[in-house]
Design an enzyme around this catalytic site. Structure first.
Site, PDB file in Angstrom:
ATOM      1  N   ASP A 141      -2.577   0.454  -2.545  1.00 26.19           N
ATOM      2  CA  ASP A 141      -1.523   0.083  -1.844  1.00 26.19           C
ATOM      3  C   ASP A 141      -0.265   0.041  -2.550  1.00 26.19           C
ATOM      4  O   ASP A 141       0.575  -0.872  -2.789  1.00 26.19           O
ATOM      5  CB  ASP A 141      -1.830  -1.462  -1.196  1.00 26.19           C
ATOM      6  CG  ASP A 141      -0.646  -1.670  -0.289  1.00 26.19           C
ATOM      7  OD1 ASP A 141      -0.092  -0.724   0.366  1.00 26.19           O
ATOM      8  OD2 ASP A 141      -0.598  -2.766   0.099  1.00 26.19           O
ATOM      9  N   LEU A 191       7.373 -16.729  -0.551  1.00 29.84           N
ATOM     10  CA  LEU A 191       7.899 -15.363  -1.083  1.00 29.84           C
ATOM     11  C   LEU A 191       7.655 -14.088  -0.092  1.00 29.84           C
ATOM     12  O   LEU A 191       8.676 -13.291   0.086  1.00 29.84           O
ATOM     13  CB  LEU A 191       7.695 -15.047  -2.636  1.00 29.84           C
ATOM     14  CG  LEU A 191       8.368 -15.954  -3.726  1.00 29.84           C
ATOM     15  CD1 LEU A 191       7.584 -15.585  -4.947  1.00 29.84           C
ATOM     16  CD2 LEU A 191       9.925 -15.766  -3.789  1.00 29.84           C
TER      17      LEU A 191
END
Ligand SMILES: *[C@@H]1O[C@H](CO)[C@@H](O)[C@H](O)[C@H]1NC(C)=O
Ligand SMILES: *[C@@H]1O[C@H](CO)[C@@H](O)[C@H](O)[C@H]1NC(C)=O
Ligand SMILES: *[C@@H]1O[C@H](CO)[C@@H](O)[C@H](O)[C@H]1NC(C)=O
Ligand SMILES: *[C@@H]1O[C@H](CO)[C@@H](O)[C@H](O)[C@H]1NC(C)=O
Ligand SMILES: *[C@@H]1O[C@H](CO)[C@@H](O)[C@H](O)[C@H]1NC(C)=O
Ligand SMILES: *[C@@H]1O[C@H](CO)[C@@H](O)[C@H](O)[C@H]1NC(C)=O
Ligand SMILES: *[C@@H]1O[C@H](CO)[C@@H](O)[C@H](O)[C@H]1NC(C)=O
Ligand SMILES: *[C@@H]1O[C@H](CO)[C@@H](O)[C@H](O)[C@H]1NC(C)=O
Ligand SMILES: *[C@@H]1O[C@H](CO)[C@@H](O)[C@H](O)[C@H]1NC(C)=O
Ligand SMILES: *[C@@H]1O[C@H](CO)[C@@H](O)[C@H](O)[C@H]1NC(C)=O
Ligand SMILES: *[C@@H]1O[C@H](CO)[C@@H](O)[C@H](O)[C@H]1NC(C)=O
Ligand SMILES: *[C@@H]1O[C@H](CO)[C@@H](O)[C@H](O)[C@H]1NC(C)=O
Length: 826
Positions: free
Chosen positions: A634, A515
């Protein structure tokens, strides 16, 4: 202000003489085209600067110059006739018939001239004007073009908004400032400072009376800060800005704020930043270099590092020894150090064992860095393949830097600083040492081969003693549980997956199931035998942390449950494999929709508002309500996953805890994050706090409203200027714009701008953001200046073409060591 000042001048007029009254009369003028006598001055429009004749402290000589008008301490920032003083008050400053600006004495001798070729003919003429920036300009009255400006010919001072460097292509060359000889004599002294725009822009102080030898250097510029400047916050206070325009010319200036401040070159060879203190009615020293013994250029000789906190400060770099031990031990470090064991390249018989690297942390990087063409991830490997490369460093807007020859003037900084990789012979690396070491063969290509071998071997082993792996992990769990004092029943809360099960679910981690790929490892889509879909994150560098701590961390993080967080289903620890298993999100990530013009329509305003609220609540849970107080580090649109009902779920939280880097070393952690979402204090100094997450949240908010990616367009700068112009609607994604929601949308922009304010302290907490969104707080303060981290600022020289696809540039723009990508999605 004006009244007060005029009053005080009025008093002066009474007490002193008519001479000063003529100053007062001249006050209103910011320009002149005739003559300016010794007693006359002009003042800039906002009365910040004054131009005319002055005498330095303890001197009766007269000089034409510019000084601060609004403060009581005489502070001269520019001098015309530096080495041609006038003895009496007969001096005249004039715009001559040929249009030049002249300083002449009583005998009409020209002591100084702008000496530009002007084309004054017919009704054309020139005028001298003092701007409020402190820039004295000579203008052509026909077209207002600047024929000459004092900002291009500084004496000893750098002022806000002044060009301090420009590359040769711009016709500029290096712009230097030169110290005065003494505080009473502005003639050129022994020291100059200049910004050199080589591979990396860098500030230098040179000693003119010693063949222009370097006295101090700032360390290379990464687009935001100089690597060697001690104060990580310093860039907020002087904000050098590198503009990279299309012609390839680079200029550097620094922006003003409400405090008066400027840099100047002290006659003793220091560059000092002075900040005006209203309270003390005096200048204070904001920054002074060189500051420590280690700041003196090349203090320890070559292949040595200087640490100001140690006595003696000098030590040889690992793998090197003093060239002359007796001198070295006597404190004469100028000889430096030499290599102990030759590198593989240097040897005649090609020994099998390849060279490797020792990592030095928190470094002011050595002089003479070169910019390599290699990409950041390839940096070490490329260096290893080139015999002449003896050290390298990468990250933070520096791309890949390499050194050949020798290493001089490196320093261990108390905080921040860069990792420097020193190439050493293999035998030097194997020696036990507390320094972290990376062996060449374990890099890049090597890693793949090793991992492949390891996998094969492990699979064979596992087939034979399948249960052993599980038992290992369970033993660890028990120990962790024992440590935590919990009961063993809790163990079952985090299912352990067997490696074979995950391998089968992902078709042996096949590429077709992949992915995404991030710094922490690839993510695969998988399907368990029962039919449940999962996302499998295979951590690549798990050995960073001890196994027990890792398990402990995973157990705790798996217990965090919130509607807006992606659920961690379990993990797998087998041999060297560390794998995390998450719930699978079929709708991929927010960025997948937001930045795609066709898919963006699927997210109407109500949906977007729900997403914003969801992200906020998820983040609030991480910051406040979970007992871990996790800072995500993040947060970005790519890490916001969407479930079937388009409910947002934050992913990758807690990974920063699993890979803590050097958290024990205050703010020197490895910066993990994505360009465009990082707060300035985190990107620059590695300082993170809840407020760095708030910054990222603000960026996401503005992205959701505008449908534009911050990394591709100067979104924050646009939002800020549109806000100031009252044109917020121009920012809003046309797909969602609707009069009905106008107020709501504007409020979101408002809150977004509060989150991206430059100073962390100004930003609201996540709790406040949530309250503002839900209108519990009605009074929303005005936002202050946003922090703009433009890509140009990060990558000043190479630049990244705007034409690149968003996918590409996103990857390229992910600076720093490590970037986490999605757990699922894409
Ligand atoms: C300026 O001063 C010079 C002498 O220094 C004189 O010759 C000239 O006429 C003056 N010009 C004006 C406009 O006063
Ligand atoms: C000016 O002269 C006085 C007396 O000689 C001295 O004490 C002072 O330090 C001088 N100031 C400067 C700036 O040189
Ligand atoms: C300054 O005065 C000295 C004598 O005191 C004289 O020799 C010199 O020419 C004068 N300089 C100027 C520029 O007037
Ligand atoms: C003015 O510039 C010319 C060359 O452009 C130079 O020859 C001359 O010496 C300069 N004059 C002064 C006074 O600096
Ligand atoms: C002088 O001024 C006139 C009218 O203001 C203008 O037409 C002419 O071009 C000017 N001459 C020069 C040399 O600029
Ligand atoms: C700095 O001041 C100048 C004028 O003095 C102004 O044009 C500019 O916008 C200011 N910059 C900032 C960042 O405030
Ligand atoms: C700028 O200074 C550096 C170092 O002093 C020198 O190598 C370089 O040639 C200079 N560049 C220009 C355009 O003068
Ligand atoms: C600059 O050079 C002179 C002459 O060599 C020397 O005396 C002085 O100490 C030097 N200054 C610095 C700061 O190194
Ligand atoms: C030092 O640099 C200046 C300009 O930066 C130059 O004029 C001078 O010749 C140089 N001196 C030496 C000894 O290289
Ligand atoms: C201003 O500060 C300087 C040191 O930066 C000091 O030497 C001076 O005495 C101070 N002046 C006043 C008026 O306080
Ligand atoms: C220090 O060592 C160098 C050679 O490495 C020598 O030239 C120099 O004279 C020494 N300095 C002192 C002060 O002993
Ligand atoms: C080559 O490597 C061996 C051990 O790896 C070492 O003993 C030998 O000294 C090395 N040869 C050279 C020339 O360094």
């Amino acid at each position: 202000m004006g009244l007060h000042e005029c009053m005080s001048h009025f008093v002066l007029v009474l007490v002193l003489s008519w001479l000063l009254s003529s100053v007062c009369l001249a006050q209103e003028r910011a320009f002149f085209f005739g003559n300016l006598s010794d007693s006359e001055t002009i003042v800039s429009s906002f009365r910040t600067f004054r131009f005319g004749f002055f005498s330095p402290v303890n001197s009766t000589s007269k000089y034409a110059g510019i000084w601060y008008n609004s403060i009581p301490v005489q502070t001269v920032i520019w001098v015309a006739n530096k080495d041609m003083p006038i003895n009496d008050s007969s001096g005249v400053i004039s715009v001559s018939e040929d249009g030049n600006l002249l300083v002449t004495d009583g005998q009409r001798r020209v002591l100084w001239s702008t000496n530009v070729s002007t084309q004054v003919r017919g009704n054309s003429s020139t005028v001298a004007e003092l701007l409020d920036s402190g820039n004295l300009v000579l203008k052509d009255t026909n077209n207002d073009a600047y024929l000459w400006e004092s900002f291009r010919y500084p004496t000893d001072s750098w002022l806000p908004n002044m060009l301090v460097g420009t590359n040769a292509r711009n016709g500029g060359g290096n712009i230097t400032i030169t110290s005065w000889k003494t505080p009473s004599d502005p003639s050129p002294g022994s020291y100059t400072a200049e910004l050199v725009l080589a591979a990396y822009p860098e500030l230098f102080i040179l000693n003119n009376s010693n063949s222009n030898a370097t006295v101090w250097r700032s360390g290379p510029w990464n687009g935001q800060m100089f690597n060697g400047l001690p104060d990580v916050y310093a860039h907020f206070l002087y904000k050098f800005i590198v503009n990279d325009d299309t012609s390839g010319s680079v200029t550097m200036s620094y922006a003003n704020d409400s405090t008066l401040r400027y840099f100047y070159m002290d006659y003793r060879g220091s560059v000092i930043r002075r900040d005006w203190s209203e309270a003390r009615r005096n200048w204070t020293v904001g920054l002074q270099v060189p500051a420590t013994e280690c700041d003196i250029y090349g203090r320890c000789g070559q292949f040595a590092t200087c640490n100001p906190l140690k006595t003696p400060p000098c030590s040889c770099i690992r793998g090197f020894k003093p060239r002359n031990l007796i001198e070295w031990n006597n404190g004469n470090w100028s000889g430096g150090c030499i290599r102990r064991v030759p590198l593989q390249c240097e040897r005649q018989n090609n020994n099998r064992s390849a060279d490797g690297f020792a990592r030095l942390r928190r470094m002011k990087l050595p002089d003479f860095a070169r910019r390599s063409e290699a990409s950041e991830p390839e940096c070490l490997r490329t260096c290893l393949q080139t015999c002449s490369c003896i050290a390298c460093a990468h990250g933070l807007g520096y791309a890949c830097m390499i050194w050949n020859g020798s290493l001089v003037d490196s320093q261990v900084l108390p905080a921040s600083g860069m990792d420097l990789y020193i190439r050493l012979a293999h035998s030097e690396i194997k020696k036990p040492d507390r320094l972290p070491v990376i062996i060449g063969t374990s890099l890049a290509g090597g890693i793949i081969v090793l991992a492949a071998c390891g996998l094969l071997a492990r699979r064979i082993v596992m087939k034979k003693r399948g249960r052993k792996e599980g038992t290992d992990a369970e033993q660890i769990f028990e120990r962790v549980e024992a440590l935590a004092g919990g009961n063993k029943g809790k163990l079952k809360e985090l299912p352990l997956f067997e490696f074979q099960v995950l391998a089968a679910a992902t078709d042996n981690f096949s590429l077709t199931n992949k992915l995404g790929q991030g710094g922490f490892g690839p993510v695969y889509k998988g399907k368990l035998q029962e039919g449940q879909e999962i996302a499998v994150k295979r951590l690549s560098r798990a050995s960073v942390q001890g196994l027990e701590e890792l398990v402990n961390e995973v157990v705790v993080i798996s217990k965090l449950q919130h509607r807006n967080l992606v659920k961690l289903l379990g993990c797998c620890i087998a041999g060297e494999e560390r794998i995390l298993v998450y719930e699978f999100m079929p709708k991929k990530s927010l960025d997948f929709y937001l930045f795609d013009p066709t898919k963006a329509k699927l997210l109407d305003w109500k949906t977007r508002l729900n997403i914003i609220n969801g992200i906020c609540r998820g983040l609030l849970y991480l910051h406040r309500d979970s007992r871990l107080r996790i800072i995500h580090r993040d947060l970005k649109a790519g890490n916001i996953l969407l479930d079937e009902n388009l409910i947002p779920k934050i992913s990758d939280f807690g990974l920063a805890r699993i890979f803590p880097g050097d958290e024990d070393e205050a703010n020197t952690i490895r910066v993990v994050g994505t360009y465009g979402y990082m707060s300035p204090e985190y990107a620059m100094g590695g300082l993170f706090s809840e407020k760095s997450d708030v910054f990222s949240l603000g960026v996401i908010l503005l992205e959701i409203v505008s449908g534009r990616r911050n990394s591709n367009s100067p979104l924050l700068a646009n939002a800020w200027s549109m806000w100031n112009d009252g044109e917020i609607n121009g920012l809003v994604d046309p797909v969602i714009f609707d009069q009905v929601y106008e107020k709501e949308i504007q409020k979101c922009v408002h809150i977004g701008l509060l989150c991206v304010q430059e100073y962390a302290n100004d930003r609201p907490s996540v709790a406040t953001v949530c309250s503002m969104l839900s209108s519990e707080i009605a009074d929303i303060p005005e936002p202050k200046q946003s922090a703009f981290i433009s890509r140009n600022a990060f990558i000043p020289r190479t630049g990244v073409s705007e034409a690149e696809s968003s996918e590409n540039s996103d990857r390229k723009a992910s600076i720093i060591d490590v970037t986490i990508t999605d757990v699922t999605g894409r």
